[in-house]
Design a protein around this motif. Structure first.
Motif, short mmCIF file in Angstrom:
data_model
loop_
_atom_site.label_atom_id
_atom_site.label_comp_id
_atom_site.label_asym_id
_atom_site.label_seq_id
_atom_site.Cartn_x
_atom_site.Cartn_y
_atom_site.Cartn_z
N ASN A 101 9.10 -2.53 58.77
CA ASN A 101 9.74 -1.30 59.24
C ASN A 101 10.71 -0.72 58.21
OD1 ASN A 101 8.49 -1.31 61.83
ND2 ASN A 101 9.84 -2.99 62.39
N THR A 104 9.05 4.57 55.47
CA THR A 104 8.54 5.60 56.36
C THR A 104 7.03 5.59 56.30
OG1 THR A 104 10.48 6.94 55.84
CG2 THR A 104 8.64 8.06 56.91
N ARG A 105 6.43 5.35 57.46
CA ARG A 105 4.97 5.25 57.51
C ARG A 105 4.34 6.64 57.49
NH1 ARG A 105 2.91 0.40 58.16
NH2 ARG A 105 4.27 -1.22 58.96
N LYS A 106 3.16 6.70 56.91
CA LYS A 106 2.37 7.94 56.98
C LYS A 106 1.88 8.08 58.41
CE LYS A 106 0.65 7.52 52.27
NZ LYS A 106 -0.55 7.35 51.45
N GLU A 107 1.73 9.32 58.85
CA GLU A 107 1.27 9.53 60.22
C GLU A 107 -0.08 8.91 60.45
OE1 GLU A 107 1.42 13.04 62.71
OE2 GLU A 107 3.08 13.69 61.42
N GLY A 108 -0.22 8.22 61.57
CA GLY A 108 -1.48 7.60 61.94
C GLY A 108 -1.74 6.25 61.32
N GLU A 109 -0.81 5.77 60.49
CA GLU A 109 -1.02 4.46 59.84
C GLU A 109 -0.69 3.35 60.82
OE1 GLU A 109 -2.22 3.64 56.71
OE2 GLU A 109 -2.70 5.77 56.60
N ASN A 110 -1.50 2.33 60.81
CA ASN A 110 -1.33 1.15 61.67
C ASN A 110 -0.06 0.40 61.26
OD1 ASN A 110 -1.53 -1.24 63.07
ND2 ASN A 110 -3.65 -1.60 62.54
N THR A 111 0.69 -0.06 62.23
CA THR A 111 1.92 -0.82 61.94
C THR A 111 1.67 -2.30 61.84
OG1 THR A 111 2.46 -1.02 64.29
CG2 THR A 111 3.35 0.91 63.12
#
Length: 114
Positions: A101, A104-111
């Protein structure tokens, strides 16, 4: 050509095994690795930093410098009987847990959760 870490370790070992001297000591390999990483840093600085090469300096490919780092790192691992795949897996597992965490994740990327 695509190599697995096992392929790389085997090829390096086959090369080194043909010489009586064998692998250098861990301290010597650490010094060589530091030297190679320094050469990589110098090349990156010349290409992307504020320090252009002197006109008398030969152009070196980043690929060549990275290859040198991989070779010495592999010698280091082989000399200590360390499996690079296992070392990489341990490192990625730690990073994926510790830093999951952090960025900043790209939109739609799996965590990678659940």
């Amino acid at each position: 050509m695509n190599y697995t870490t096992k392929d790389i370790q085997k090829r390096v070992d086959e090369y080194i095994s043909q010489f009586k001297e064998g692998y250098f000591s861990p301290l010597s390999l650490q010094a060589r690795l530091t030297e190679e990483v320094g050469e990589l840093a110098r090349e990156v600085n010349h290409r992307y930093g504020e320090k252009p090469k002197k006109s008398s300096e030969k152009e070196k490919a980043l690929e060549e410098e990275l290859g040198d780092v991989i070779f010495v790192l592999t010698c280091f691992a082989n000399s200590l009987d360390i499996d690079l795949s296992e070392a990489f897996e341990q490192s990625m597992s730690k990073i994926e847990t510790r830093d999951k965490n952090r960025w900043t994740r790209k939109e739609g990327e799996n965590t990678n959760e659940g």
